[in-house]
Design a protein around this motif. Structure first.
Motif, PDB file in Angstrom:
ATOM      1  N   ARG A  49       0.864  -1.179   0.000  1.00  0.00           N
ATOM      2  CA  ARG A  49       0.000   0.000   0.000  1.00  0.00           C
ATOM      3  C   ARG A  49       0.896   1.223   0.000  1.00  0.00           C
ATOM      4  O   ARG A  49       1.919   1.256   0.658  1.00  0.00           O
ATOM      5  CB  ARG A  49      -0.905   0.014   1.223  1.00  0.00           C
ATOM      6  N   GLY A  50       0.493   2.245  -0.756  1.00  0.00           N
ATOM      7  CA  GLY A  50       1.315   3.447  -0.820  1.00  0.00           C
ATOM      8  C   GLY A  50       0.508   4.643  -1.280  1.00  0.00           C
ATOM      9  O   GLY A  50      -0.690   4.563  -1.527  1.00  0.00           O
ATOM     10  N   ARG A  66      -3.230   3.652  -2.266  1.00  0.00           N
ATOM     11  CA  ARG A  66      -3.560   2.708  -3.324  1.00  0.00           C
ATOM     12  C   ARG A  66      -2.832   1.407  -3.044  1.00  0.00           C
ATOM     13  O   ARG A  66      -1.822   1.382  -2.358  1.00  0.00           O
ATOM     14  CB  ARG A  66      -3.191   3.239  -4.701  1.00  0.00           C
ATOM     15  N   GLU A  67      -3.353   0.315  -3.579  1.00  0.00           N
ATOM     16  CA  GLU A  67      -2.697  -0.976  -3.434  1.00  0.00           C
ATOM     17  C   GLU A  67      -2.042  -1.334  -4.754  1.00  0.00           C
ATOM     18  O   GLU A  67      -2.612  -1.125  -5.819  1.00  0.00           O
ATOM     19  CB  GLU A  67      -3.706  -2.054  -3.038  1.00  0.00           C
ATOM     20  N   TYR A  68      -0.827  -1.843  -4.664  1.00  0.00           N
ATOM     21  CA  TYR A  68      -0.114  -2.287  -5.844  1.00  0.00           C
ATOM     22  C   TYR A  68       0.697  -3.529  -5.465  1.00  0.00           C
ATOM     23  O   TYR A  68       0.764  -3.910  -4.301  1.00  0.00           O
ATOM     24  CB  TYR A  68       0.782  -1.179  -6.406  1.00  0.00           C
TER      25      TYR A  68
END
Length: 94
Positions: A49-50, A66-68
């Protein structure tokens, strides 16, 4: 390998069809095993998450989470060996 998602399991098996017990380097160290020198890490997808920056900076009011996914290194048990006892550690335990 049950701790990984079905997609990660397929991804791991495509890299090493004989993989059975796959863990991170930290997990192998905790289990008393070390990675054999020269072994190539397998990769799994790890969620992170960032902060996200909107495409239109004029609409940016605050940073959005956001999740990546990133690829993280893991090793199969066949790529490890029992950790050799450290002489200093043995003296401390006595």
């Amino acid at each position: 390998m049950n701790q990984y998602s079905p997609k990660n399991q397929m991804f791991l098996l495509s890299q090493m069809p004989t993989a059975t017990d796959v863990r991170s380097c930290k997990a192998w160290n905790a289990a008393g095993r070390s990675i054999i020198k020269g072994e190539k890490a397998l990769r799994v997808w790890i969620p992170k998450r960032g902060k996200a920056i909107p495409a239109d900076l004029s609409t940016m009011t605050e940073a959005q989470e956001r999740e990546y996914f990133v690829r993280g290194p893991v090793f199969d048990i066949s790529q490890t060996q029992p950790t050799k006892p450290n002489a200093k550690r043995q003296r401390e335990q006595q």
